[in-house]
Every structure is written in C-alpha cells, then in structure tokens.
Write a protein that holds these residues in place. Structure first.
Motif, mmCIF file in Angstrom:
data_model
loop_
_atom_site.group_PDB
_atom_site.id
_atom_site.type_symbol
_atom_site.label_atom_id
_atom_site.label_comp_id
_atom_site.label_asym_id
_atom_site.label_seq_id
_atom_site.Cartn_x
_atom_site.Cartn_y
_atom_site.Cartn_z
ATOM 1 N N MET A 1 0.849 -1.191 0.000
ATOM 2 C CA MET A 1 0.000 0.000 0.000
ATOM 3 C C MET A 1 0.885 1.242 0.000
ATOM 4 O O MET A 1 1.767 1.384 0.832
ATOM 5 C CB MET A 1 -0.904 -0.008 1.231
ATOM 6 N N THR A 2 0.637 2.126 -0.948
ATOM 7 C CA THR A 2 1.443 3.334 -1.094
ATOM 8 C C THR A 2 1.023 4.397 -0.085
ATOM 9 O O THR A 2 -0.167 4.560 0.198
ATOM 10 C CB THR A 2 1.260 3.902 -2.515
ATOM 11 N N LEU A 3 1.990 5.137 0.444
ATOM 12 C CA LEU A 3 1.706 6.296 1.286
ATOM 13 C C LEU A 3 1.867 7.541 0.422
ATOM 14 O O LEU A 3 2.953 7.817 -0.091
ATOM 15 C CB LEU A 3 2.667 6.344 2.480
ATOM 16 N N ILE A 4 0.775 8.277 0.245
ATOM 17 C CA ILE A 4 0.769 9.439 -0.640
ATOM 18 C C ILE A 4 0.680 10.700 0.219
ATOM 19 O O ILE A 4 -0.307 10.910 0.937
ATOM 20 C CB ILE A 4 -0.405 9.362 -1.631
ATOM 21 N N THR A 5 1.706 11.513 0.148
ATOM 22 C CA THR A 5 1.810 12.705 0.987
ATOM 23 C C THR A 5 1.362 13.958 0.235
ATOM 24 O O THR A 5 1.097 13.921 -0.974
ATOM 25 C CB THR A 5 3.265 12.900 1.435
ATOM 26 N N THR A 6 1.332 15.071 0.954
ATOM 27 C CA THR A 6 1.003 16.338 0.295
ATOM 28 C C THR A 6 2.050 16.680 -0.772
ATOM 29 O O THR A 6 1.712 17.247 -1.809
ATOM 30 C CB THR A 6 0.917 17.486 1.322
ATOM 31 N N ASP A 7 3.299 16.306 -0.537
ATOM 32 C CA ASP A 7 4.328 16.552 -1.553
ATOM 33 C C ASP A 7 4.039 15.760 -2.825
ATOM 34 O O ASP A 7 4.289 16.246 -3.941
ATOM 35 C CB ASP A 7 5.714 16.190 -1.014
ATOM 36 N N ASP A 8 3.532 14.531 -2.673
ATOM 37 C CA ASP A 8 3.158 13.734 -3.844
ATOM 38 C C ASP A 8 2.038 14.416 -4.630
ATOM 39 O O ASP A 8 2.051 14.422 -5.870
ATOM 40 C CB ASP A 8 2.695 12.334 -3.417
ATOM 41 N N LEU A 9 1.077 14.982 -3.919
ATOM 42 C CA LEU A 9 -0.035 15.661 -4.582
ATOM 43 C C LEU A 9 0.428 16.951 -5.255
ATOM 44 O O LEU A 9 -0.012 17.278 -6.365
ATOM 45 C CB LEU A 9 -1.154 15.955 -3.584
ATOM 46 N N LYS A 10 1.345 17.666 -4.613
ATOM 47 C CA LYS A 10 1.936 18.848 -5.241
ATOM 48 C C LYS A 10 2.614 18.470 -6.562
ATOM 49 O O LYS A 10 2.481 19.151 -7.584
ATOM 50 C CB LYS A 10 2.973 19.486 -4.324
ATOM 51 N N ALA A 11 3.344 17.364 -6.529
ATOM 52 C CA ALA A 11 4.050 16.900 -7.726
ATOM 53 C C ALA A 11 3.072 16.464 -8.811
ATOM 54 O O ALA A 11 3.342 16.638 -10.003
ATOM 55 C CB ALA A 11 4.990 15.748 -7.368
ATOM 56 N N LEU A 12 1.939 15.910 -8.397
ATOM 57 C CA LEU A 12 0.903 15.535 -9.361
ATOM 58 C C LEU A 12 0.397 16.771 -10.096
ATOM 59 O O LEU A 12 0.263 16.760 -11.334
ATOM 60 C CB LEU A 12 -0.252 14.829 -8.659
ATOM 61 N N PHE A 13 0.113 17.832 -9.361
ATOM 62 C CA PHE A 13 -0.364 19.061 -10.010
ATOM 63 C C PHE A 13 0.704 19.645 -10.932
ATOM 64 O O PHE A 13 0.389 20.167 -12.013
ATOM 65 C CB PHE A 13 -0.804 20.083 -8.961
ATOM 66 N N ALA A 14 1.963 19.567 -10.533
ATOM 67 C CA ALA A 14 3.041 20.048 -11.397
ATOM 68 C C ALA A 14 3.097 19.233 -12.692
ATOM 69 O O ALA A 14 3.296 19.783 -13.780
ATOM 70 C CB ALA A 14 4.376 19.965 -10.663
ATOM 71 N N ARG A 15 2.905 17.930 -12.562
ATOM 72 C CA ARG A 15 2.924 17.050 -13.739
ATOM 73 C C ARG A 15 1.782 17.400 -14.701
ATOM 74 O O ARG A 15 1.967 17.454 -15.926
ATOM 75 C CB ARG A 15 2.801 15.596 -13.284
ATOM 76 N N ILE A 16 0.593 17.628 -14.144
ATOM 77 C CA ILE A 16 -0.557 17.971 -14.998
ATOM 78 C C ILE A 16 -0.327 19.317 -15.675
ATOM 79 O O ILE A 16 -0.624 19.485 -16.866
ATOM 80 C CB ILE A 16 -1.863 17.987 -14.176
ATOM 81 N N LYS A 101 -7.587 13.323 6.659
ATOM 82 C CA LYS A 101 -6.431 12.443 6.455
ATOM 83 C C LYS A 101 -5.164 13.280 6.261
ATOM 84 O O LYS A 101 -5.157 14.224 5.482
ATOM 85 C CB LYS A 101 -6.655 11.546 5.231
ATOM 86 N N SER A 102 -4.114 12.900 6.960
ATOM 87 C CA SER A 102 -2.841 13.605 6.813
ATOM 88 C C SER A 102 -2.058 13.098 5.609
ATOM 89 O O SER A 102 -1.174 13.787 5.093
ATOM 90 C CB SER A 102 -2.001 13.454 8.082
ATOM 91 N N SER A 103 -2.369 11.881 5.171
ATOM 92 C CA SER A 103 -1.788 11.302 3.954
ATOM 93 C C SER A 103 -2.828 10.352 3.370
ATOM 94 O O SER A 103 -3.835 10.046 4.012
ATOM 95 C CB SER A 103 -0.481 10.558 4.263
ATOM 96 N N LEU A 104 -2.585 9.894 2.163
ATOM 97 C CA LEU A 104 -3.548 9.050 1.472
ATOM 98 C C LEU A 104 -2.917 7.702 1.136
ATOM 99 O O LEU A 104 -1.706 7.587 0.977
ATOM 100 C CB LEU A 104 -4.025 9.723 0.181
ATOM 101 N N ASN A 105 -3.777 6.680 0.999
ATOM 102 C CA ASN A 105 -3.307 5.383 0.529
ATOM 103 C C ASN A 105 -3.944 5.083 -0.822
ATOM 104 O O ASN A 105 -4.647 5.925 -1.401
ATOM 105 C CB ASN A 105 -3.596 4.284 1.562
ATOM 106 N N ASP A 106 -3.709 3.892 -1.335
ATOM 107 C CA ASP A 106 -4.208 3.540 -2.666
ATOM 108 C C ASP A 106 -5.728 3.628 -2.743
ATOM 109 O O ASP A 106 -6.285 4.144 -3.725
ATOM 110 C CB ASP A 106 -3.755 2.125 -3.032
ATOM 111 N N ASP A 107 -6.416 3.118 -1.736
ATOM 112 C CA ASP A 107 -7.880 3.182 -1.729
ATOM 113 C C ASP A 107 -8.363 4.625 -1.730
ATOM 114 O O ASP A 107 -9.363 4.954 -2.383
ATOM 115 C CB ASP A 107 -8.444 2.450 -0.504
#
Length: 213
Positions: A1-16, A101-107
C-alpha cells in the motif's frame, strides 16, 4: 500500500500543468473546430495557477484536503470559462473525499479519483453521450473503481481508467453535442473529438503516470 503525501499531490499538479503546456496547441486546435479555440489556453492557465498555488503550501502543516481546496480556488480565479467551475468543483470534491487524512493510501486515491469525476459531472449536469468531458471522466472513474473492487493495484486501476477515458473521448467523434457552444453546430460537430474529453484524457494520463511505480 502506497503512502501518498502532500508533496506527492503537489508533484501531481506540477505534472498535470506540464502536460497542459504540451497539449495546449492540440486542445486549441480541437476547440477551434467546435468552439472558440481557447480550451488549451484555459487548461494551461488553470493548471499552472493550481500547481503554483499548491507548491507554495507548507508541506509540514498542509493536508491533502488543503492541497485540493487551494487548487480549486486558484484554478477558478485563473479560468472564468466553463472549465473553471468544473475543475474547481472536482478539486473541492476530491478534498472532501480526503477530509481528515494527513496522507492518502491507494484506496483513498481511488475515492479521490471518483469524487473528482463526479464533481465534474454534477457541476456540468452532463451525462455520457452528450459530447463533453464527462464522456471521458465517467467511464474512467467507473473502470478505476471496478478494477479496485477486483483487488488490482492502484497502477492497474489507473491504467484501466486511462483506457476507458481514451475510449470515451474517442467516442465523442461520433456524437452530436448536447451541451455548450458546440451544441449549436448540430451534425457539423460529427467527426471531431470534444476538446474537454481530450484534456480529461491528458489529466487521467498524469494520474496513471504519477502513481505507477
């Protein structure tokens, strides 16, 4: 199960945002046939503004909901056109799905993705078959959830979402628009992909790339 942080989400927006820079001319070209040729500009402006705004958040004190809500406000401020309220609603719904949630998982990402698509559909009051971005988003979300229900990993869920979104966008070539400016064209819109569905595929593709190991 992946741990998805706010930094991961920031990077997602940068990618888009980067993807929209690449796709801008193509999206404007599609929109030039059935709209006023500015969809690519709107998407680049909106996602660039969202990516910049979330990049400035303090990752140590920000949660996923704040990231999505910040993206919503900045996108809407940058884009007054129809896609602005649609994506702002999508981000707000995603933020609600991640609440507490402070971080997200795959679900959680599957839930966020579904909320994202539902927000666009609810705000646009569109159904599949009306030649809008919903023709990509709705089947993508359904495919993502179905794959997760089968126990598939997140990367495969998002791959299924992308395939469904691509098929949905391609199907808009054979539709007569029921919403927006292109609805005035009637049968003249036949043979042309809806630009909103095309940009949706680009966003979905970024989700797949970002969450594929």
């Amino acid at each position: 199960m992946t741990l998805i942080t706010t930094d991961d989400l920031k990077a997602l927006f940068a990618r888009i945002a980067e993807a929209m820079v690449r796709e801008k001319d193509h999206l404007c070209e599609l929109d030039g046939v059935i709209g006023d040729a500015d969809h690519g500009i709107a998407m680049e402006l909106g996602f660039s503004a969202a990516a910049k705004a979330v990049s400035e958040l303090d990752s140590t004190t920000s949660d996923p909901t704040l990231v999505f809500n910040t993206a919503a406000r900045s996108f809407l401020n940058a884009v007054g056109a129809s896609s602005g309220p649609l994506y702002a609603t999508a981000f707000m719904r995603a933020g609600a799905a991640a609440k507490g949630k402070s971080s997200l998982n795959d679900d959680d990402i599957v839930e966020v993705f579904a909320a994202f698509a539902k927000g666009i559909q609810d705000r646009g009051k569109a159904e599949v078959g009306e030649k809008t971005m919903v023709d990509a988003w709705a089947p993508a979300a359904a495919a993502c959830r179905a794959a997760r229900d089968q126990g598939l990993p997140l990367a495969e869920c998002l791959a299924a979402a992308l395939r469904a979104g691509e098929a949905g966008a391609d199907a808009t070539k054979d539709m007569i628009a029921a919403k927006g400016r292109s609805s005035r064209l009637g049968e003249r819109a036949l043979g042309h992909m809806d630009p909103g569905a095309a940009s949706a595929v680009a966003v979905i593709g970024c989700f797949r790339e970002h969450f594929t190991p």
